[in-house]
Structure formats: structure tokens, C-alpha cells
Design an enzyme around this catalytic site. Structure first.
Site, PDB file in Angstrom:
ATOM      1  CB  CYS A  52      22.324  42.143  -1.964  1.00  0.00           C
ATOM      2  SG  CYS A  52      23.819  42.059  -0.964  1.00  0.00           S
ATOM      3  CG  HIS A 102      21.581  39.840  -5.802  1.00  0.00           C
ATOM      4  ND1 HIS A 102      22.195  39.665  -4.576  1.00  0.00           N
ATOM      5  CD2 HIS A 102      21.030  38.639  -6.111  1.00  0.00           C
ATOM      6  CE1 HIS A 102      22.008  38.427  -4.167  1.00  0.00           C
ATOM      7  NE2 HIS A 102      21.311  37.789  -5.080  1.00  0.00           N
TER       8      HIS A 102
END
Length: 516
Positions: A52, A102
Site C-alpha cells: 500500500c 497511507h
């Protein structure tokens, strides 16, 4: 040319193979499929790394994780590196991020003028891998086998709460941009173009979709993994490392658990599709569709039980491929399906070209190429072999850098200590037969090795990753002592209701319904 508005919609862990637009007959994705029919579809789009945080940082900067120094999910993203949000903002765009990206570190905006939600995961250095630690000595944040065994419908979850908020705030932000456009026109000025990135956490594990979407697949015959068998450890040690790290070597799901987890994943994809439909509908209602480029993508895929693997972190197609669709005005986006390999590195130069922003100077052999230019090249006769696309993996589940080169139908995977793997994706789309030692592929294998060696000093990269892990582990431990100050974004709510000039608020906020 008037600069278009740009809406980037990103789902997390969305494998293109789970969309109707990419050939899955069991998928229930009418809105994403409709977007694909109207737009440019890239059939072979790859992430730069199947994880991610580094995938997203790489996508936003147009730099590979090894170039950026952002190796894993516990690595801070340098605030001084320009992103596409910086570039478009400098070019006069209003820029907003709604949802997940993220970001690790104290900068939680990275060029976005507004960020309308916090993130699901913490922004701190909580997920630093340790390549010197045996994989069966689990760190608490490792992917685990449990989500496969506990998959199913849920009335409410952390991820549902998050995505419901992301959708609400995205729809309201589109209203806000329409209000701003209306105010500019009333003042006799040209509206300011906008970039909105809307990023959902689904269908990322845990696989816990709403009941409504779970029930859509009642009685639907979903495909089992085509090749669930775990490959031989001597041929594919990376797969075995990932299974050890996640606990699948000790707890292997039976066919019923696999089927339930896959149904939950398909349901979560359907949930995302509904939200995509709501966003597209709002663009229509606001009269913004004709002036807006919509981009649909993900950060990586999900193995979903193929080869005994789940989640991402693998160089295989189900993990490293992403959906990538562009829809927009006919003078900007040429609809169709495009077969040449492309990368998430290409998003930054694409947005730069669309916005006429001043972008970075062209880089080396690994630099991104505008997707609009990729289309022009393919239409002019460029071959899939003309460009090599690189996928890196520098995070947990390995002890050495893993680098993958895709050129034409061939994919070469290299990792020190592991046997090289070469797959002919045209003849063997499921990547079952390693042809690296076969006589007919010897020249290709050697040429691809040489290309990777010209790009990478793997020993130096390994030393850099290990040194980074040690530094960050020390810093993370220190920051947990005494008074702590998390880096997580605390969203400042806008003042949007009646304050000050009583009637001006009502006049500004009203978007008239001409049919009323």
C-alpha cells in the site's frame, strides 16, 4: 484548451481480474464496467510495488520506491519530494484528497490543499520490517491468515465506517466545487479547475462487506482459484516465505473457507462499484461530467488463494496488476482498449499533460510515460516489447530485494538467493511454467537480466534497505517513550453553515435545481 477537472478514484487491493470490464463474468461491477466502455482501458497496468504505502507514494511522485527511498508500510514519505498534487496546485488547480493514501510521517497532505478525512491506518513508523528476523517470529502487524477464516457479511466495520465517510465527503466536495464555480461565474471569472482524489479502503482485507452486497452473490457461482496448489519451494521460495509470514503454512484454508472469503471479496468490490456509481452520478447532476477526466485505479491486487497465496506482496499478475481506466472529453481521452504494458508511474505525467502543469524533466529508462502518450504510441504501432515495466518488492516477507521486469509477453523475477523465474504470459497467463532454463528463451532471459543489472545494484540496494530499517526501528522505539505525538491527521471541520452574513451563506450554498 481549458484545463479539465480531474477525479481520481482509487480502491485498495482491487485486482482487475475481479471486474467485469477485465473479463470476470461473475463480477457485479456495472458502474466501473460502464466507465470502461466509455473510456481508455489499459489491459496490462502494473503497480510499482505490491504494497500500500510505497505503491501510493510512488504513484504520486512518479518515482520507483527504490528511487524515493520509501520501501515499505513503515517508511516515511519525504515532504520535499514533489507530487502530482504539488504540480497541479502550482498550475492553478484546487487539490483535495478524500480518503486513504497511507502517508507515513508528519506530512499528511503532500501537496493537497485540503484533506477531508484522516486515514484508516496510523501515520507513524509502526510497520517497519526486519529482514534479519525469522519470518515465523511474527510482528504484530503482519498479514495473518485469520481474515480468510472469518470472512463474511458484517453490519458495521471500521472499513465500512471509513468508506461511507469517504463517499459522503467526496459527494459534498463535488458540491463545494460546483458552488465555487457558480461564485466565480457570478463574478465574471473563469472557474478554477480541481483535482479530487477519492480513495476507498475496500476491498482490502479483512473481507467484511455489508450484508446487502454479500446477499447479491447468494446462489452466484463464483470461480474457485484456478491454481490453488502451492508451488515447489525450490522453484518459488518467495511464495513460501509469504505463507510462513502470514501463517498459511500452519493453517491452510479448506475449500469452504476459500469460497467464503472470495465471495466476501467480490461483495466488497460490488460495494466499491456502488460508490463509484454515486460519484459518477453526482458529476452528471452537477453538470461536471463533460469537463472532467475520471481515472479509476488501485494500488495493487489480491491473490485470493491462487498458488496458496492471499493479499498482495507477490510479483504474480493477480498481486502486481491494477485496473487503470481513463474517461474524459473526446479531445483529451481516446476510448478503446490498450495492450501495451503501463505503470502507476505513468499517472503523474498523465495528470501533468492533462493540466498543462510544469512537470519534472524526463527521467531515465524507468521514468513514467503519460498514458495519453502511451496511447498515441500504441496507435502508431508501438509494440509491447518497446517498453519495460519494473515492479519492486522491498518489504516484509523477503530478506533481499526482489525486482521484476515485464517486457512484452515476458516477465522475469529476480531476488538474490532465489532461482530466477521467467514466465511467458501469452502462452502461460497463470504463470505456472518457469521457462528461464528452456532453450527457446535463453536469449530473452539473458537480455532481461542485463537490463535489470543495468538498473540495479542489488547488493547496494539491500544495504540501503537494511540501514533504513535499523534507523527507523530506533526512531520508532524512541518516539514511543515519554510524551507521544502521533502524526495522524486531525481533520479541521470547515465552517460551512450560517455564520456572519446571514443570507450570503444561503445564496452561496444553493445550487439551483432547474426542474423545481
Amino acid at each position: 484548451m481549458t484545463a479539465p477537472n480531474i477525479v481520481v478514484i482509487q480502491a485498495d487491493q482491487l485486482a482487475p481480474q475481479a471486474l467485469g470490464a477485465y473479463g470476470d463474468e461473475a463480477a457485479l461491477t456495472p458502474h466501473m464496467d460502464s466507465l470502461a466502455k466509455q473510456g481508455a482501458v489499459f489491459d496490462r497496468a502494473y503497480c510499482t510495488t505490491p504494497l500500500c504505502a510505497p505503491s501510493r507514494a510512488s504513484m504520486m511522485t512518479g518515482l520507483l520506491p527504490s528511487e524515493l527511498g520509501c520501501f515499505d508500510n513503515g517508511d516515511d514519505f519525504p515532504a520535499s519530494v514533489p507530487t502530482f498534487a504539488h504540480l497541479l496546485r502550482s498550475a492553478g488547480y484546487h487539490t483535495a484528497l478524500v480518503g486513504r493514501m497511507h502517508f507515513i510521517g508528519p506530512d499528511q497532505h503532500h501537496g493537497f490543499e485540503q484533506r477531508l478525512t484522516t486515514d484508516v491506518y496510523p501515520a507513524d513508523l509502526d510497520m517497519v520490517p526486519d529482514w534479519e528476523r525469522p519470518l515465523d517470529q511474527r510482528l504484530q502487524w503482519y498479514h495473518a491468515a485469520d481474515p480468510v477464516f472469518t470472512a463474511g457479511a458484517a453490519t458495521a466495520t471500521v472499513q465500512q465506517d471509513f468508506d461511507d465517510e469517504v463517499l459522503f465527503r467526496s459527494l459534498r466536495h463535488l458540491d463545494d466545487r460546483a458552488r465555487a464555480d457558480q461564485a466565480q461565474r457570478r463574478a465574471g471569472r473563469r472557474p478554477q479547475p480541481f483535482l479530487m482524489v477519492t480513495s476507498f479502503i475496500h476491498p482490502h482485507d479483512p473481507y467484511e462487506p455489508p450484508r446487502e452486497h454479500w446477499e447479491r452473490f447468494a446462489g452466484v457461482s463464483l470461480p474457485d482459484p484456478a491454481h490453488p496448489q502451492v508451488p515447489d519451494v525450490a522453484q518459488d521460495p518467495h511464495t513460501h516465505r509469504l505463507r510462513t509470514m502470514s501463517g498459511f503454512d500452519r493453517q491452510d484454508p479448506d475449500r469452504g473457507s476459500v469460497a467464503r472469503a472470495r465471495r466476501a471479496y467480490y461483495a466488497a468490490v460490488s460495494y466499491v462499484d456502488d460508490m463509484v456509481g454515486r460519484l459518477l452520478q453526482r458529476l452528471d447532476v452537477l453538470g461536471l461530467s463533460e469537463s472532467t477526466v475520471v481515472v479509476l485505479t488501485s494500488d495493487h491486487g489480491d491473490m485470493l488463494g491462487e498458488r496458496g497465496l492471499w493479499y498482495k506482496m507477490s510479483p504474480y499478475e493477480r498481486s502486481s496488476r491494477v485496473p487503470l481506466v481513463l474517461r474524459g472529453p473526446a479531445d483529451l481521452i481516446r476510448p478503446g482498449r490498450y495492450a501495451n504494458p503501463v505503470s502507476l508511474l505513468d499517472l503523474l505525467p498523465t495528470l501533468v499533460e492533462l493540466s498543462c502543469a510544469d512537470g519534472p524533466q524526463a527521467g531515465g529508462a524507468g521514468a513514467g510515460v503519460s498514458l495519453l502518450e502511451s496511447v498515441r504510441r500504441e496507435v502508431a504501432g508501438a509494440s509491447p516489447r518497446d517498453r519495460g515495466v519494473v515492479v519492486e518488492y522491498l518489504a516484509e516477507g523477503t530478506h533481499h530485494p526482489q525486482v521484476t521486469l515485464v517486457r512484452g509477453p515476458l516477465k522475469l523475477v529476480r531476488c538474490p538467493g532465489d532461482p530466477d523465474q521467467l514466465y511467458d504470459l501469452e502462452a502461460d497467463p497463470h504463470e505456472l511454467h518457469n521457462v528461464v532454463a528452456e532453450q527457446g528463451y535463453a536469449d530473452d532471459a539473458e537480455a532481461m537480466r542485463t537490463e535489470l543489472e543495468s538498473r540495479y545494484d542489488l547488493a547496494a540496494l539491500e544495504a540501503e534497505v537494511l540501514a533504513s530499517q535499523r534507523r527507523r526501528t530506533l526512531v520508532a522505539h524512541a518516539l514511543l517513550q515519554g510524551r507521544t505525538r502521533p502524526w495522524d491527521l486531525v481533520v479541521q471541520e470547515e465552517e460551512r453553515y450560517v455564520r456572519g452574513d446571514f443570507w450570503a451563506t444561503f445564496r452561496y450554498a444553493k445550487l439551483a435545481d432547474d426542474d423545481a
